[in-house]
Design an enzyme around this catalytic site. Structure first.
Site, mmCIF file in Angstrom:
data_model
loop_
_atom_site.group_PDB
_atom_site.id
_atom_site.type_symbol
_atom_site.label_atom_id
_atom_site.label_comp_id
_atom_site.label_asym_id
_atom_site.label_seq_id
_atom_site.Cartn_x
_atom_site.Cartn_y
_atom_site.Cartn_z
ATOM 1 N N LYS A 193 -56.015 -41.853 -11.194
ATOM 2 C CA LYS A 193 -55.081 -41.002 -11.940
ATOM 3 C C LYS A 193 -55.699 -40.292 -13.149
ATOM 4 O O LYS A 193 -56.466 -39.351 -12.994
ATOM 5 C CB LYS A 193 -53.828 -41.797 -12.305
ATOM 6 N N PHE A 224 -46.402 -51.966 -7.118
ATOM 7 C CA PHE A 224 -46.768 -50.794 -6.318
ATOM 8 C C PHE A 224 -48.285 -50.660 -6.368
ATOM 9 O O PHE A 224 -48.870 -50.534 -7.444
ATOM 10 C CB PHE A 224 -46.118 -49.514 -6.850
ATOM 11 N N THR A 240 -68.055 -41.700 3.132
ATOM 12 C CA THR A 240 -68.947 -40.534 3.062
ATOM 13 C C THR A 240 -69.130 -40.025 1.645
ATOM 14 O O THR A 240 -70.248 -39.873 1.147
ATOM 15 C CB THR A 240 -68.398 -39.398 3.943
#
Length: 508
Positions: free
Chosen positions: A366, A229, A390
């Site tokens: 995380k 994942f 940005t």
């Protein structure tokens, strides 16, 4: 059960104790279950470092009626089908999550491994109330072009003081998926630049790329692993192989996948079988790299396949994989979005592999509260604006990460994670031996632990029972129960978890 009296809604700024006080003051528990008192120069003030509940306490089922009511209201404005419960973050504290129904959970999931130092950490709240943080917050800068005047020191304290071995610089990002996207772009840029011999772009490349055609847009690939994942954006999703529902109906790059070792537990009983399994996977990786129709410019791998079922492999497997990547001149990218920032007992889980040659990139997010890409200088994009956004991360998150690094090192929390992780894994192994018809394959790396249930239905029932008993845990893969406690998870929390989890097993 212990009746926990939660703290009041947020305190005024004057009630917070400065870090210079709390680090040198003598802290003692005051005669209230809600506050720590701090004595400073004969003057007693209160810190929002509320004492934790003694144990979980459930007033309703999970989710409770107020959570269900709020879920229904939220569903008017967002897809709320995946809500587990609705927390009250003004009352949650330390390792305990408290919801709007008054349920007190021992949080062993930490917002999908995203909280490092507990809820309402007083030093982080103090930082958030500081002028420095307020200025960064209300003047959210385009950091890539207009960085704050003090950003050099903040970058050093947050990122570079804990940089993985071999990494010279960092590209701040705002999410794990964004780090993955830009990591694979860097691998493509490096490959193309070397193939071109470092020359400038020609007319054919400049024109063809605007039509998404070669040679400006070359046909190359990135290798990931079955069960992986890496995120939900388009490139990251093309690398993700954990659940079909993540990918269905979405166009993806036609990139290859290699098998990830499916180890058997306990490890000491299956050494021969696991060695053969890892040999098979390494050989298959080499076969794919040498035969795939499009050049493979990178491979990306997690130290533990977290979403894919908490799949582990040996350090020797990863060392051999690194060697194969180097031999085939393929960038080796380590995705530490979930394993990084201390969960393994090291800042970075891959450091336990003891690689002779460092990765080409390390991705993180995380628990760090930030996100980004660590890389050696040689992997920097050949031309400016090829990797750009940005915000270029988020200065307020960088400040928080810098403060957390100081706290983790000051309080020796990585050593605590190692000790607590051993206790947690031993407890899971004991439960697997005691309930072999229900549980098996206990495994872990630091507190990054998991255990499998007999089947998916049993796993899902067990997770539900656990939550109704005040344990906030998660699931992964087909049958795994995953634990993602915070770095502040202590031996007393392990004891509470193991006692309650065994009770849940007995309730099946």
């Amino acid at each position: 059960p212990h009746q926990y009296s939660p703290p009041p809604p947020f305190l005024s700024k004057t009630m917070f104790v400065s870090r210079s006080f709390t680090r040198n003051a003598r802290c003692t528990l005051f005669n209230s279950p809600r506050f720590y008192s701090v004595e400073v120069s004969s003057r007693r003030v209160f810190s929002p470092a509320f004492s934790e509940p003694q144990q979980p306490s459930m007033q309703t089922l999970c989710p409770g009626p107020r959570s269900l009511q709020m879920q229904k209201k939220l569903d008017q404005y967002m897809d709320a089908r995946h809500i587990v419960t609705v927390p009250d973050y003004t009352k949650s504290v330390g390792n305990y999550l408290i919801d709007v129904d008054g349920n007190v959970f021992l949080d062993c999931f930490a917002q999908i491994s995203s909280i490092a130092l507990g809820y309402n950490n007083p030093e982080l709240i103090s930082l958030a109330k500081s002028d420095k943080h307020a200025v960064a917050f209300v003047n959210r800068p385009c950091t890539a072009m207009f960085p704050p005047h003090d950003y050099v020191e903040t970058m050093k304290e947050a990122f570079m003081n804990i940089a993985p071995a071999g990494m010279d610089e960092v590209i701040p990002m705002t999410s794990g998926s964004e780090a993955v996207e830009n990591g694979i772009k860097l691998a493509m840029l490096s490959h193309a630049h070397l193939k071109r011999g470092g020359r400038e772009f020609n007319k054919d490349e400049l024109e063809s790329v605007m039509n998404n055609l070669a040679p400006g847009s070359p046909d190359v690939a990135v290798l990931s692993f079955a069960g992986a994942f890496h995120g939900r954006t388009t490139g990251a999703l093309s690398l993700t192989r954990s659940k079909a529902i993540h990918k269905l109906d979405i166009s993806s790059f036609k990139w290859p996948q290699a098998p990830f070792p499916q180890l058997k537990y306990p490890l000491h009983k299956f050494e021969k079988e696991n060695k053969a399994e890892e040999d098979r996977c390494i050989q298959e990786v080499d076969n794919i790299l040498s035969s795939h129709k499009a050049p493979i410019v990178a491979m990306i791998i997690e130290p533990v396949q977290a979403e894919g079922g908490d799949k582990h492999a040996s350090p020797e497997f990863f060392r051999r994989l690194r060697d194969v990547a180097a031999k085939r001149k393929v960038a080796f990218i380590v995705d530490e979005v979930q394993t990084g920032f201390g969960a393994s007992g090291e800042w970075w889980a891959h450091s336990k592999w003891q690689l002779e040659k460092a990765p080409d990139m390390v991705l993180f997010s995380k628990k760090s509260q930030s996100a980004g890409i660590y890389l050696p200088r040689r992997m920097r994009a050949p031309f400016t604006y090829q990797i750009f956004n940005t915000w270029y991360g988020e200065p307020v998150k960088t400040q928080i990460m810098a403060e957390m690094v100081k706290i983790v090192e000051r309080d020796n929390l990585l050593a605590q994670v190692k000790t607590v992780g051993q206790q947690l894994l031993h407890g899971l192994e004991t439960l697997a031996e005691k309930y072999p018809d229900t549980l098996h394959s206990a495994r872990g790396n630091g507190t990054f632990c998991a255990i499998d249930a007999h089947d998916a239905a049993t796993r899902d029932r067990l997770v539900s029972i656990a939550r109704n008993n005040g344990l906030m845990i998660g699931s992964s893969g087909a049958t795994a129960i995953r634990l993602r406690p915070m770095l502040t998870f202590a031996p007393e929390h392990v004891k509470i978890f193991l006692n309650l989890f065994e009770k849940c097993v007995q309730e099946l």
